[in-house]
Design a protein around this motif. Structure first.
Motif, PDB file in Angstrom:
ATOM      1  N   MET A 190       0.845  -1.193   0.000  1.00  0.00           N
ATOM      2  CA  MET A 190       0.000   0.000   0.000  1.00  0.00           C
ATOM      3  C   MET A 190       0.880   1.243   0.000  1.00  0.00           C
ATOM      4  O   MET A 190       1.980   1.246   0.536  1.00  0.00           O
ATOM      5  N   LYS A 191       0.374   2.305  -0.617  1.00  0.00           N
ATOM      6  CA  LYS A 191       1.066   3.586  -0.601  1.00  0.00           C
ATOM      7  C   LYS A 191       0.033   4.644  -0.287  1.00  0.00           C
ATOM      8  O   LYS A 191      -0.807   4.974  -1.110  1.00  0.00           O
ATOM      9  N   GLY A 192       0.075   5.150   0.916  1.00  0.00           N
ATOM     10  CA  GLY A 192      -0.885   6.168   1.327  1.00  0.00           C
ATOM     11  C   GLY A 192      -2.242   5.598   1.655  1.00  0.00           C
ATOM     12  O   GLY A 192      -2.903   5.986   2.361  1.00  0.00           O
ATOM     13  N   GLY A 193      -2.741   4.600   1.385  1.00  0.00           N
ATOM     14  CA  GLY A 193      -4.086   4.074   1.612  1.00  0.00           C
ATOM     15  C   GLY A 193      -4.616   3.434   0.344  1.00  0.00           C
ATOM     16  O   GLY A 193      -5.708   2.902   0.317  1.00  0.00           O
ATOM     17  N   LYS A 194      -3.826   3.552  -0.732  1.00  0.00           N
ATOM     18  CA  LYS A 194      -4.194   2.941  -2.006  1.00  0.00           C
ATOM     19  C   LYS A 194      -3.162   1.865  -2.359  1.00  0.00           C
ATOM     20  O   LYS A 194      -2.020   1.942  -1.915  1.00  0.00           O
ATOM     21  N   PRO A 195      -3.569   0.888  -3.131  1.00  0.00           N
ATOM     22  CA  PRO A 195      -2.591  -0.125  -3.547  1.00  0.00           C
ATOM     23  C   PRO A 195      -1.446   0.497  -4.350  1.00  0.00           C
ATOM     24  O   PRO A 195      -1.666   1.339  -5.216  1.00  0.00           O
ATOM     25  N   ALA A 196      -0.240   0.142  -4.011  1.00  0.00           N
ATOM     26  CA  ALA A 196       0.931   0.677  -4.709  1.00  0.00           C
ATOM     27  C   ALA A 196       1.053   0.017  -6.080  1.00  0.00           C
ATOM     28  O   ALA A 196       0.908  -1.194  -6.221  1.00  0.00           O
ATOM     29  N   LEU A 197       1.301   0.827  -7.099  1.00  0.00           N
ATOM     30  CA  LEU A 197       1.500   0.297  -8.441  1.00  0.00           C
ATOM     31  C   LEU A 197       2.917  -0.250  -8.600  1.00  0.00           C
ATOM     32  O   LEU A 197       3.153  -1.179  -9.354  1.00  0.00           O
ATOM     33  N   HIS A 198       3.854   0.356  -7.912  1.00  0.00           N
ATOM     34  CA  HIS A 198       5.253  -0.076  -7.956  1.00  0.00           C
ATOM     35  C   HIS A 198       5.722  -0.281  -6.524  1.00  0.00           C
ATOM     36  O   HIS A 198       5.365   0.479  -5.629  1.00  0.00           O
ATOM     37  N   TRP A 199       6.530  -1.293  -6.306  1.00  0.00           N
ATOM     38  CA  TRP A 199       7.065  -1.543  -4.988  1.00  0.00           C
ATOM     39  C   TRP A 199       8.508  -1.989  -5.123  1.00  0.00           C
ATOM     40  O   TRP A 199       8.926  -2.468  -6.163  1.00  0.00           O
TER      41      TRP A 199
END
Length: 78
Positions: free
Chosen positions: A61-70
């Motif tokens: 997660m990034k900020g509360g949304k699913p992360a597109l890149h990790w």
């Protein structure tokens, strides 16, 4: 052009090699036989442990949304 996979299935490795007309076809038959042999064996156990340690266990997660890149980081930031 001959199909090495068909030759192997119909005639077996020894006959398929004897039917090869040149070095290139002989190499193709050997490669097809190696691929066939590799597909019948089970994968090494090391692959499973590599996947368990390298892939995320849940959606990053990034900020509360699913992360597109990790990115996986091992060790400390410098």
């Amino acid at each position: 052009m001959m199909d090495p996979h068909t030759l192997l299935a119909e005639h077996g490795i020894d006959t398929a090699r004897s039917l090869a007309r040149n070095k290139h076809e002989h190499a193709c038959i050997n490669a097809a036989a190696a691929m066939r042999e590799a597909s019948t064996t089970s994968p090494e156990p090391a692959w499973a442990s590599m996947m368990v340690t390298a892939l995320p266990h849940r959606q990053p997660m990034k900020g509360g949304k699913p992360a597109l890149h990790w990115q996986r980081q091992i060790g400390f930031d410098r």
